[in-house]
Design a protein around this motif. Structure first.
Motif, PDB file in Angstrom:
ATOM      1  N   TYR A   1       0.826   2.031  15.183  1.00 10.17           N
ATOM      2  CA  TYR A   1       1.032   1.868  13.749  1.00 10.17           C
ATOM      3  C   TYR A   1       2.513   1.883  13.429  1.00 10.17           C
ATOM      4  O   TYR A   1       3.292   2.569  14.077  1.00 10.17           O
TER       5      TYR A   1
ATOM      6  N   HIS B   1       0.731   1.144   9.024  1.00 11.92           N
ATOM      7  CA  HIS B   1       0.280  -0.237   9.126  1.00 11.92           C
ATOM      8  C   HIS B   1       0.134  -0.635  10.584  1.00 11.92           C
ATOM      9  O   HIS B   1       1.081  -0.508  11.357  1.00 11.92           O
TER      10      HIS B   1
ATOM     11  N   PRO C   1       0.613  10.586   7.004  1.00 14.73           N
ATOM     12  CA  PRO C   1      -0.786  10.434   6.562  1.00 14.73           C
ATOM     13  C   PRO C   1      -1.545   9.518   7.510  1.00 14.73           C
ATOM     14  O   PRO C   1      -1.711   8.338   7.251  1.00 14.73           O
TER      15      PRO C   1
ATOM     16  N   TRP D   1      -6.762   8.675   9.162  1.00 15.52           N
ATOM     17  CA  TRP D   1      -7.715   7.573   9.286  1.00 15.52           C
ATOM     18  C   TRP D   1      -7.346   6.644  10.436  1.00 15.52           C
ATOM     19  O   TRP D   1      -8.097   5.742  10.766  1.00 15.52           O
TER      20      TRP D   1
ATOM     21  N   GLN E   1       1.473   4.275   3.410  1.00 16.42           N
ATOM     22  CA  GLN E   1       0.473   4.256   4.459  1.00 16.42           C
ATOM     23  C   GLN E   1       1.082   3.739   5.756  1.00 16.42           C
ATOM     24  O   GLN E   1       2.144   3.140   5.762  1.00 16.42           O
TER      25      GLN E   1
ATOM     26  N   HIS F   1       0.780  -1.235   0.000  1.00 14.49           N
ATOM     27  CA  HIS F   1       0.000   0.000   0.000  1.00 14.49           C
ATOM     28  C   HIS F   1       0.811   1.284   0.000  1.00 14.49           C
ATOM     29  O   HIS F   1       0.369   2.283   0.551  1.00 14.49           O
TER      30      HIS F   1
ATOM     31  N   ASP G   1      -2.231  -5.252   9.999  1.00  8.67           N
ATOM     32  CA  ASP G   1      -1.860  -4.948   8.614  1.00  8.67           C
ATOM     33  C   ASP G   1      -0.501  -5.549   8.258  1.00  8.67           C
ATOM     34  O   ASP G   1      -0.313  -6.066   7.156  1.00  8.67           O
TER      35      ASP G   1
END
Length: 157
Positions: A101, A30, A91, A94, A28, A25, A34
């Protein structure tokens, strides 16, 4: 358990994680799920694993989590909460605010540099607006004259 492939646990390596995050991806963040999904599906090519929670059951969970912590400690990965990523310019709009992450260190550095450039540009713009306001207060006749000259030159004809 037997030899049914669904019951075999994958021993995740450092290279697996780096390969998976490099391929998954783009730019992004994770979550742990993920990362597990990317390792299981992209690196080990396990089929019919549609979500991270299922992927996490396919790896040796404790070893996997220790590996992520070790990679964070040695600087290969950067791990932060969603709120921390958002403040650093990544980013992360979300991402769950308190969720953990991961990103490759190179991506994290690039995001931080881009965020610093955006902050610097915004500071420069505010400084110029401030300077215009001060100059307009200190030299109102000259300011008004320049505004009038500009409008005359560039107005509708």
């Amino acid at each position: 358990m037997g030899t049914d492939p669904r019951h075999l646990k994958i021993a995740v390596t450092r290279e697996d994680v780096l390969t998976a995050l490099g391929a998954a991806h783009g730019a992004q963040l994770h979550s742990t799920n993920d990362v597990a999904w990317a390792v299981v599906t992209l690196v080990h090519k396990v089929e019919k694993v549609y979500d991270g929670a299922t992927a996490l059951t396919r790896v040796k969970r404790a070893d996997f989590l220790r590996l992520l912590d070790a990679m964070t400690a040695d600087g290969a990965l950067v791990a932060r909460t969603g709120a921390e990523w958002w403040r650093s310019g990544a980013p992360a709009n979300w991402a769950r605010r308190g969720g953990k992450y991961y990103a490759l260190a190179e991506k994290a550095r690039a995001w931080e540099e881009q965020a610093a450039q955006r902050r610097d540009a915004a500071l420069q713009q505010r400084a110029e607006e401030f300077a215009r306001g001060v100059l307009a207060e200190r030299y109102p006749e000259e300011f008004a004259s320049l505004v009038h000259a500009y409008r005359e030159e560039n107005g509708d004809r």
